[in-house]
Scaffold this active site. Structure first.
Site, short mmCIF file in Angstrom:
data_model
loop_
_atom_site.label_atom_id
_atom_site.label_comp_id
_atom_site.label_asym_id
_atom_site.label_seq_id
_atom_site.Cartn_x
_atom_site.Cartn_y
_atom_site.Cartn_z
N HIS A 80 52.14 -110.30 -7.21
CA HIS A 80 51.20 -109.89 -6.17
C HIS A 80 50.86 -108.39 -6.22
CE1 HIS A 80 51.69 -113.82 -4.43
NE2 HIS A 80 52.99 -113.63 -4.27
N ARG B 209 58.74 -99.23 -10.75
CA ARG B 209 58.39 -100.04 -11.91
C ARG B 209 57.05 -99.59 -12.46
NH1 ARG B 209 62.63 -101.03 -13.32
NH2 ARG B 209 63.65 -103.03 -13.70
N GLU C 288 57.33 -99.11 -22.32
CA GLU C 288 58.53 -98.31 -22.54
C GLU C 288 59.19 -98.73 -23.85
OE1 GLU C 288 61.06 -98.55 -19.10
OE2 GLU C 288 59.58 -97.63 -17.77
N HIS D 125 62.59 -93.22 -17.70
CA HIS D 125 63.27 -94.28 -16.94
C HIS D 125 64.75 -93.92 -16.74
CE1 HIS D 125 63.07 -98.85 -15.98
NE2 HIS D 125 63.94 -98.24 -15.20
N ARG E 155 66.51 -99.95 0.30
CA ARG E 155 67.62 -98.99 0.20
C ARG E 155 67.15 -97.62 -0.28
NH1 ARG E 155 69.93 -103.89 -1.39
NH2 ARG E 155 71.89 -104.42 -0.36
#
Length: 440
Positions: free
Chosen positions: A242, A266, A295, A315, A184
Site C-alpha cells: 500500500h 525502507r 542496495e 543502511h 517504537r
C-alpha cells in the site's frame, strides 16, 4: 522431503512433518543464510541444533545441503526470499529475521508452505532514532557540507566566507518535524526531536487514540496534512503493497517548499527519481537517506547520482555493537523456542501466524539428513563443497575441517559440546510495532 513424502506420511500439502530433537536423533540443522559469524548464536543453540552458515550474497548462493536439510534459518536484510525461493527449501520450518523489518520475505507464501517467519521487533530502536536525529541535525546545521568544504581546501575566515559556505543552515527551535509512523522508533525520534525544540506532528492510521496526549505530540488525520505542515519529514513505517513510493512526484508537491526529507526505514518508500528531480529544482531543500531502492547503494549510478544537497549512508542507521549482539541473541532464542516447543504457539514474534496452515511439534526426520558434527561449519558454493571459514567459528568447533572438502569424502568426527541449560529466557504506512517496526 517433497510433497509425495508428506502425502505418504498422511499430512496435507503445506504442513511440514515435525522434527525430532532428542538423544537418539541428530540435531536439526539451523543455517545463517547471509552471514558468516555465528559466535553469538552458537552458545544459545549448540545443545539443541547444528549451526552452519552460507555467507550467501544472493539466494542462488544458498547451498543445496541447506536447501534440502535446514529446518531453521537466520537471515539479515541483504537477500530476498520470494515464493520461488521458499519452495526450494525442503525441510524448513522457521525463518527468523535478525532485525525488525521483514519485507524481504514473502510471509504469506511462507505460511502457505508451513514456514513460520519471525522478527526481532525491538531491535536497534535507540540506534535508529539516534541516527535519524543525526541526519536531521546534519540537514539543518550542514555539518557534512562544512566538513567537505574544508577537506576540499576552501578558505573560510571572514564572515562573508562563513556565510557563503554555511548557506542554508537553519535554526531548529520552532521548526515542525513530521513523523510518518509512530511505532517504537517513531516515538523515540519524537522524544529526541522535542528536546531539540521541534514541534512534532505525526501521521499513523494504525495507532489508537491517546498516544499523542501521553507524549505531547500533535496528530494529523491525513498524510497530506502532515506533508503540508512539516518543515522536515521523516519516515518510520514498514514497507508494504500500500505504501510503496509513498513519497513520489505527487506527494512531493504537497510538501512545503524547501522542506527536508529523511528516510531510515525502507528504500522502497521513496521514489528516488521524484526525489532527485525535487532536489534539483529546490522543491526539497535537502534529503538524508540511510536506505535506498537498490542496495548496496552507489553514488555512481541510479537517479540520485547527480542530486544536490543529499546525504546517503549504507543502511547502517540500525547498527551498534550492542544492538547487533542483542538482536542476534534474541533471534537465536526464537529458533530455540521453535525447536524445543511448538510452532507457532511457542514463538514470541511470529509475523505470519495467520497464514500458517497448522501448528505442529518439531519431530522426526530421517537420521541421515542432518550432520550434527558440522556445528559452526560453512555451507558455501561451489555446490558440493563444505568448508569451515578460518574465522568466526566458535572455539568448540574451530579447526574441525582443515579445508574445504567434497561432500562425497565424508565428514570428520568431532565431539559435541556438553548439553547446556536453556539460556535465560489507503496510503497507509504500517508503523513499527510488533507486526512491523522501523526497518533494519
Amino acid at each position: 522431503m517433497g510433497s509425495s513424502h508428506l502425502l505418504n506420511k498422511g499430512l496435507p500439502l503445506g504442513v511440514r512433518p515435525p522434527i525430532m530433537n532428542g538423544p537418539l536423533h541428530p540435531r536439526p540443522l539451523v543455517a545463517l543464510l547471509d552471514g558468516r559469524d555465528c559466535t553469538v548464536e552458537m552458545p544459545i543453540l549448540k545443545d539443541v541444533a547444528t549451526v552452519a552458515f552460507c555467507d550467501a550474497q544472493s539466494t542462488q548462493e544458498i547451498h543445496e545441503k541447506v536447501l534440502n536439510e535446514a529446518v531453521g534459518a537466520l537471515m539479515y536484510h541483504t537477500i530476498t526470499l520470494t515464493r520461488e525461493d521458499l519452495e526450494k527449501f525442503k525441510a524448513l520450518r522457521i525463518i527468523v529475521r535478525i532485525g525488525s523489518g521483514f519485507d524481504n520475505i514473502d510471509i504469506k507464501s511462507a505460511g502457505d508452505l508451513g514456514i513460520a517467519v519471525c522478527n526481532v521487533p525491538a531491535a536497534s530502536v535507540e540506534e535508529t532514532a539516534d541516527s535519524t536525529l543525526c541526519h536531521i541535525l546534519n540537514l539543518y546545521r550542514r555539518a557534512t557540507w562544512l566538513h567537505q568544504a574544508l577537506r576540499e581546501g576552501t578558505r573560510v575566515q571572514s564572515v562573508e566566507q562563513i556565510r557563503e559556505v554555511a548557506s542554508g543552515a537553519a535554526r531548529i527551535r520552532g521548526e515542525t518535524l513530521g513523523i510518518i509512523g509512530l511505532g517504537r522508533v517513531g516515538q523515540a525520534v519524537a522524544l529526541r526531536a522535542k528536546a531539540f525544540g521541534f514541534n512534532v506532528l505525526f501521521y499513523d492510521p494504525y495507532l489508537s487514540d491517546g498516544v499523542e496526549r501521553a507524549l505531547g505530540l500533535q496528530r494529523v488525520s491525513t498524510l497530506q496534512d502532515l506533508l503540508f505542515h512539516s518543515d522536515c519529514v521523516t519516515l518510520h513505517c514498514g514497507l508494504n503493497e500500500h505504501n510503496h513510493h509513498l513519497i513520489n512526484d505527487f506527494t512531493v508537491k504537497q510538501m512545503r517548499q524547501g522542506a527536508f526529507l529523511v528516510n531510515t526505514a525502507r528504500g522502497g518508500l521513496v521514489d528516488e527519481k521524484a526525489l532527485a528531480q525535487a532536489l534539483k529544482e529546490g522543491r526539497i531543500r535537502g534529503a538524508a537517506l540511510d536506505v535506498h531502492e537498490s542496495e548496496p547503494f552507489s553514488f555512481s549510478q541510479g537517479p540520485l547520482k547527480d542530486a544536490p544537497n543529499l546525504i546517503c549512508t549504507p543502511h547502517a542507521a540500525w547498527y551498534s555493537e550492542q544492538a547487533s549482539i542483542e538482536m542476534r541473541e534474541e533471534a537465536a532464542r526464537e529458533i530455540r523456542r521453535a525447536i524445543t516447543g511448538r510452532i507457532p504457539d511457542s514463538l514470541k514474534n511470529c509475523v505470519n501466524k495467520d497464514h500458517l496452515t497448522a501448528a505442529t511439534h518439531w519431530a522426526s526426520m530421517d537420521p541421515a539428513v542432518v550432520h550434527p558434527e558440522l556445528n559452526g561449519a560453512a555451507y558455501r558454493y561451489p555446490p558440493g563443497v563444505v568448508g569451515v571459514a578460518p574465522t568466526g567459528i566458535p572455539a568448540a568447533v574451530e579447526g574441525i575441517v582443515p579445508s574445504a572438502m567434497s561432500l562425497s569424502h565424508g565428514l570428520p568426527p568431532v565431539a559435541h559440546p556438553p548439553h547446556a541449560p536453556s539460556p535465560g529466557q489507503t496510503v497507509k504506512p504500517e508503523a513499527d510495532r510488533d507486526h512491523a517496526s522501523d526497518q533494519l
